[in-house]
Scaffold this motif. Structure first.
Motif, mmCIF file in Angstrom:
data_model
loop_
_atom_site.group_PDB
_atom_site.id
_atom_site.type_symbol
_atom_site.label_atom_id
_atom_site.label_comp_id
_atom_site.label_asym_id
_atom_site.label_seq_id
_atom_site.Cartn_x
_atom_site.Cartn_y
_atom_site.Cartn_z
ATOM 1 N N LEU A 1 0.833 -1.194 0.000
ATOM 2 C CA LEU A 1 0.000 0.000 0.000
ATOM 3 C C LEU A 1 0.873 1.252 0.000
ATOM 4 O O LEU A 1 1.758 1.407 0.841
ATOM 5 N N LEU A 2 0.606 2.160 -0.954
ATOM 6 C CA LEU A 2 1.382 3.391 -1.085
ATOM 7 C C LEU A 2 0.622 4.611 -0.578
ATOM 8 O O LEU A 2 1.233 5.557 -0.081
ATOM 9 N N GLN A 3 -0.699 4.607 -0.742
ATOM 10 C CA GLN A 3 -1.498 5.761 -0.329
ATOM 11 C C GLN A 3 -2.757 5.298 0.394
ATOM 12 O O GLN A 3 -3.458 4.404 -0.091
ATOM 13 N N LEU A 4 -3.029 5.928 1.534
ATOM 14 C CA LEU A 4 -4.248 5.669 2.299
ATOM 15 C C LEU A 4 -4.838 7.015 2.709
ATOM 16 O O LEU A 4 -4.233 7.755 3.491
ATOM 17 N N HIS A 5 -5.997 7.342 2.153
ATOM 18 C CA HIS A 5 -6.645 8.622 2.406
ATOM 19 C C HIS A 5 -8.024 8.368 3.033
ATOM 20 O O HIS A 5 -8.958 7.971 2.336
ATOM 21 N N VAL A 6 -8.127 8.593 4.325
ATOM 22 C CA VAL A 6 -9.384 8.321 5.041
ATOM 23 C C VAL A 6 -9.800 9.509 5.902
ATOM 24 O O VAL A 6 -10.510 9.347 6.890
ATOM 25 N N SER A 7 -9.370 10.704 5.551
ATOM 26 C CA SER A 7 -9.765 11.909 6.281
ATOM 27 C C SER A 7 -11.281 12.062 6.267
ATOM 28 O O SER A 7 -11.958 11.665 5.308
#
Length: 265
Positions: free
Chosen positions: A190-196
């Motif tokens: 996994l390179l990007q995790l966006h959960v804002s």
């Protein structure tokens, strides 16, 4: 059966209702003109290897998705910023359940509701050979129900397959986030995790995921209710690969600074 129409002759007036089953060229429709030369549109798609329906009318989505179930010429499906209505999930589920070549799925800000993402999750769960690596669903109402179904679908992806997951502002609560993050534990690439903009009850599952996803480069947690103390419980070197970190709304303390300094060393 009637002879198949060739792509070069396929035109679809905007007033014509799409058939339940059709070839891609039979369901092309433009928002700005009355008819669309299908061959020209398909050539553009093939050059980009991406199907982009961001300017389509919602009723054309289902027949096109059915036509793309076994099509291996396109690697990305995109619809962004267009209100596709509450049936986008059921329309795309057959394609997601069958297509093995699709790499990127982007459905950001399409007006999706939890039932849509239940259908999308079920489609993913039915495809053990899915090649999806980038999933962008930000700006929709996924909720805990949709998050649970998505988690079941993500759990079926081959280990190390997922590179990016975008779920910002999706109305997911602590239970849904826990389920989602637990489903990602096998995704070590996994390179990007966006959960804002979703709510965490704690960051135990997040800390475990980050400890395993050592290649993580971008992490967005702004407005998630995560607090400095729980974020500081992550291993000091777990964020070492990060290039971008969003902690908007998180109150900092010395323990968190220790973790962030270690990430920068």
């Amino acid at each position: 059966p009637a002879p198949r129409r060739t792509a070069s002759a396929a035109y679809l007036p905007c007033s014509r209702a799409p058939a339940q089953f059709a070839e891609p060229e039979d369901v092309l429709r433009s928002r700005d003109v009355q008819t669309t030369p299908a061959l020209q549109c398909i050539r553009q798609w093939m050059l980009r290897m991406e199907v982009d329906v961001s300017e389509w009318r919602p009723e054309c989505l289902a027949p096109l998705a059915l036509a793309l179930r076994h099509n291996d010429r396109f690697m990305a499906f995109k619809a962004e910023g267009v209100p596709l209505g509450s049936k986008v999930g059921p329309a795309l589920a057959p394609m997601l359940a069958a297509n093995k070549r699709l790499v990127a799925l982007s459905l950001e800000r399409v007006g999706g509701v939890p039932s849509d993402f239940v259908a999308i999750g079920q489609g993913l769960a039915a495809n053990a050979e899915s090649g999806l690596s980038v999933i962008k669903l930000s700006g929709n109402q996924v909720g805990d129900e949709g998050a649970g179904a998505l988690a079941a679908g993500l759990a079926q992806l081959r280990p190390g397959m997922l590179a990016e997951l975008h779920l910002q502002g999706c109305g997911i609560g602590p239970q849904g986030m826990q389920t989602l993050l637990s489903a990602l534990l096998s995704q070590r690439n996994l390179l990007q995790l966006h959960v804002s903009g979703n709510l965490f009850g704690g960051v135990g599952a997040l800390a475990q995921l980050i400890a395993q996803a050592k290649k993580l480069e971008e992490l967005s947690l702004g407005g998630s209710g995560a607090d400095a103390a729980t974020l500081a419980s992550m291993a000091p070197n777990s964020l070492r690969a990060l290039r971008a970190l969003d902690l908007s709304g998180v109150a900092w303390d010395n323990a968190l600074l220790v973790v962030l300094r270690a990430a920068g060393d």
